[in-house]
Design an enzyme around this catalytic site. Sequence first.
Site, PDB file in Angstrom:
ATOM      1  CG  HIS A 131      -1.903  -1.121   1.240  1.00  0.00           C
ATOM      2  ND1 HIS A 131      -2.044  -1.983   2.292  1.00  0.00           N
ATOM      3  CD2 HIS A 131      -2.790  -1.540   0.297  1.00  0.00           C
ATOM      4  CE1 HIS A 131      -2.989  -2.875   2.016  1.00  0.00           C
ATOM      5  NE2 HIS A 131      -3.445  -2.638   0.816  1.00  0.00           N
ATOM      6  CG  HIS A 132       4.718   1.652  -2.125  1.00  0.00           C
ATOM      7  ND1 HIS A 132       4.290   0.491  -2.713  1.00  0.00           N
ATOM      8  CD2 HIS A 132       5.340   2.351  -3.102  1.00  0.00           C
ATOM      9  CE1 HIS A 132       4.653   0.495  -3.994  1.00  0.00           C
ATOM     10  NE2 HIS A 132       5.292   1.614  -4.239  1.00  0.00           N
TER      11      HIS A 132
ATOM     12  CE  LYS B 298      -4.845  -1.459 -12.983  1.00  0.00           C
ATOM     13  NZ  LYS B 298      -5.535  -2.752 -13.087  1.00  0.00           N
TER      14      LYS B 298
ATOM     15  CE  LYS C 163       4.322  -7.355 -13.683  1.00  0.00           C
ATOM     16  NZ  LYS C 163       3.308  -8.238 -14.307  1.00  0.00           N
TER      17      LYS C 163
ATOM     18  CE  LYS D 120      -1.525 -11.497 -11.546  1.00  0.00           C
ATOM     19  NZ  LYS D 120      -0.660 -10.671 -12.390  1.00  0.00           N
TER      20      LYS D 120
ATOM     21  CB  SER E  70      -3.856  -1.243 -16.490  1.00  0.00           C
ATOM     22  OG  SER E  70      -4.404  -2.446 -16.958  1.00  0.00           O
TER      23      SER E  70
HETATM   24  N1  GLU Z   1      -2.190  -9.159 -15.308  1.00  0.00           N
HETATM   25  C1  GLU Z   1      -1.286  -8.233 -15.889  1.00  0.00           C
HETATM   26  C2  GLU Z   1       0.075  -8.336 -15.230  1.00  0.00           C
HETATM   27  O1  GLU Z   1       0.439  -9.371 -14.720  1.00  0.00           O
HETATM   28  C3  GLU Z   1      -1.841  -6.817 -15.944  1.00  0.00           C
HETATM   29  C4  GLU Z   1      -2.177  -6.188 -14.625  1.00  0.00           C
HETATM   30  C5  GLU Z   1      -2.916  -4.847 -14.754  1.00  0.00           C
HETATM   31  O2  GLU Z   1      -3.119  -4.370 -15.846  1.00  0.00           O
HETATM   32  O3  GLU Z   1      -3.278  -4.338 -13.687  1.00  0.00           O
HETATM   33  O4  GLU Z   1       0.877  -7.454 -15.273  1.00  0.00           O
END
Ligand code: GLU
Length: 472
Positions: free
Chosen positions: A65-66, A71, A95, A107, A363
Amino acid sequence: MSSLHEYSFFGAVEKSFDKAAAFTSWDPGVLEQIKQCNAVYRMHFPVKVGDKIEVIKAYRVQHSHHKTPCKGGIRFATNVNLDEVMALAALMTYKCAIVNVPFGGAKGGISIDPKKYSAYELEKITRRYTAELIKKNFIGPGIDVPAPDYGTGEREMSWILDTYGSMRPGEIDALGCVTGKPVTQGGVRGRKEATGLGVFYGVREVCGMKDMMNRLGLSTGIQGKRVVVQGLGNVGYHSAKFFEEAGAKIIGLAEFEGAIFSEKGLNVDEVFAHRQKTKSILNFPGATNLKTNAEALELECDILIPAALENVINGENAGRVKAKIIGEAANGPLTPEADEILVKKNVLVIPDMYLNAGGVTVSYFEWLKNLSHVRYGRMEKRFTENLNSQLLNQMESLSGKRIDPQDKEEIMQGPEEIDLVRSGLEETMITATREIIDCWQKNKAIPDMRTAAYVVAIDKVATSYAELGIFP
Ligand code: GLU
């Protein structure tokens, strides 16, 4: 190496993290906080399938939550488990940090084989999952924003949006509760192919670096490079297409049922159509069949793109991999044992948490579009065209020459949404590549590009914690 049953994907991510953390000077407490998953939600819910009640097992993990919202995608697959979802959520944090997308990682996953259910049943499962997330405040444009992943796509995202919208009526930014939506439902143009295109941009950038290619005994550029792609899903298909368009030769393609090989090169769309028609990638005219898809990973090639699932190159088969470059389009296709073997073999591994960040980058653009309630290009397209037209007219009158009408048309064009999305993605991938390579070159003791990418990610997340301060 650990056997498949003992393999912990989250453990592997922790291992890579620790390896990189040793090259930083952050407080051990901060490093520990970054590494852990902040919130884990495991749920069971009943769904009526045919005349039976099935208990569905599902997860949502918020790793960090930084930055908020959190996402990350939602995966539908039989082998979805907590360890996997935790690992994938952690990778999302790193990422996003690497590509400067201001989200924490998350996730989700539902442990089902989507092929075994009708569209109606899948819709019930997806809607119920969304309702569970809403009940626990685990979804929302400012809280946690899901997206597609393995086994899900635009259709599932629109079910999520619709469920969210009906349970939160009047919420003005509701469209931003999920990304990867169809364009007609608030999606952005270019999201579908974004991960594949990001993979291509990232590999192209590395292949353009003379010193990196010299070390591998390769010439610079993508043209003529021999490429093998494992997985013809959304990510694999688009990666293969972009490499093919740039003049690479796709010599191998793999799917569940096996793989095909042709030294002359395979036409990606023709293979795709053949698989649609015959339900198998095998027996493609002019190509040689390989019995298992794992054999494709061992083909002699310049670039290998694993674009399916985790743990496909491990301590057992890494020694037989003959590629010079591995571009990790999937999340976690290599285990830490494989990393060690491949470094010794001088194979360049371009790591997942940066290379497949194109999906989450676009996204982010989609989410921004949803919050701003306006399509990209709407405000500036006409203005740019008028300006360009005036400039061209001035050039013609000053030079006394006429510009070719077709060239004129092209130069005049103002940007459409797809142009802006692609240019934003290209810029993001190029900047991230350079930042990671810079970090690697500055510290010669860093053994591989994955470790360099983790160092960059840790620095960014830790800086964010340092700026926020840790809650007393
Ligand atoms: N599922 C994709 C990933 O592993 C996209 C995640 C997204 O767009 O939030 O990066």
